[in-house]
Design an enzyme around this catalytic site. Sequence first.
Site, PDB file in Angstrom:
ATOM      1  N   ASN A  88      42.953  39.845 -32.026  1.00  0.00           N
ATOM      2  CA  ASN A  88      42.139  38.673 -31.762  1.00  0.00           C
ATOM      3  C   ASN A  88      42.505  37.426 -32.349  1.00  0.00           C
ATOM      4  OD1 ASN A  88      41.338  39.516 -34.261  1.00  0.00           O
ATOM      5  ND2 ASN A  88      39.253  39.529 -34.019  1.00  0.00           N
ATOM      6  N   LYS A  95      55.410  37.445 -40.778  1.00  0.00           N
ATOM      7  CA  LYS A  95      56.636  36.286 -40.856  1.00  0.00           C
ATOM      8  C   LYS A  95      58.030  36.884 -41.579  1.00  0.00           C
ATOM      9  CE  LYS A  95      53.074  32.583 -41.204  1.00  0.00           C
ATOM     10  NZ  LYS A  95      52.357  31.619 -41.829  1.00  0.00           N
ATOM     11  N   ASP A 106      29.489  39.850 -30.787  1.00  0.00           N
ATOM     12  CA  ASP A 106      30.627  40.850 -31.268  1.00  0.00           C
ATOM     13  C   ASP A 106      30.461  42.129 -30.860  1.00  0.00           C
ATOM     14  OD1 ASP A 106      32.259  38.879 -32.991  1.00  0.00           O
ATOM     15  OD2 ASP A 106      30.389  38.928 -34.289  1.00  0.00           O
TER      16      ASP A 106
END
Length: 382
Positions: free
Chosen positions: A97, A76, A170
């Site tokens: 992801n 940010k 996973d």
Amino acid sequence: MKPLEGLLVLEFAQFMAAPTAGLRLADLGARVIKIERPVNGESGRQIAIRNIFIDGDSLVFHTINRNKESYAADLKNPADMERIKKMIQKADIITHNFRPGVMEKIGLDYASVQAINPRIIYGVVTGYGSKGPWASRPGQDLLIQSLSGLTYLSDTSDAGPVPFGLATADIICGAHFVQGLLAALIKRAKTNTGALVEVSLIESVLDLQFEVLTTYLNDGGKLPQRSSVKGNGHAYLSAPYGIYKTKDNYLALAMGDLHHIGNAIGCDLEETYTNKTQWFEQRDEIMALLSEKLKDKTTGEWLSKLEAEGIWCSEVFTYEQTLQHEGYRVLGMQQEVKLPDGGDLTTTRCPIRINNNKLYSDIAAPKPGAHTAVINHQFNLL
């Protein structure tokens, strides 16, 4: 020289599936830089099995993030983002992801990154794809197993749903992700253009079940028929497939001619079970008959007899027995990773061999931002 040396991967990923792919790329020689939050790093550092932490990070984090570098950046922060974009100009692969929409919001979606580097391979892992009613659901392993039908393949018919005892979704998704990324690299070598590679946990687990799903789709929509006998090994395979109690331990019997196996253990099955359809439809009673006979001798005695007959069988090991066996030792699967605090972490190596060479690496998972200063200098980011 490892096959992926010279390849630069920026990993904007956390937890397990995408970082597992990064681990394999690093094992094969790529330079993998994790882009992490300053100070605390990615959330997977605090997800622990049995609450085991090593040098401040979870043991799980160490197992899938060794041999990587860590770059601390606040996505940010405009200044940090400018540095990230400079790195993207030189990168070969980006992986992430994040939930659908996150990378778009911060200006690192595929179209934006492609504008910076048209040759980039942009890899995305989601839980359920980027569209549809499941897209915003949490992509967690147990939830994926539960939604995919996988939990109705193991144990007995009266057991209800039974999840696998490891992060199945996973791990298989990470393997599929690597395959897609490597395929895209080959495409880039031919066309000099990048590609978008997408995988999801749910699609990977569905593909993992292609054998049984294809059977279901072509067998009148019949649900998997788990046996009622404890130790059965496969919802769609006939007797004798499964694990049996012996006089002192257990014995695994794989596929084989039932009559041959019955004769070898002194169990006459030829007259009653004359055709292979019965071997499946009446497998429970067949397995019960085999069980009674197999209790009479030790596992070692049965192995000597059955292996001499060419019957596929095996003893059933605990982890302790597996890791102490000469068969395991000659594989050289174990390696020691050097931790930042001077200690060692015992783990497994990459299972791939290149030109008969096993791929080892003793470089531990990095502390958050451990390589930020070095990378800033190397890439002239300041």
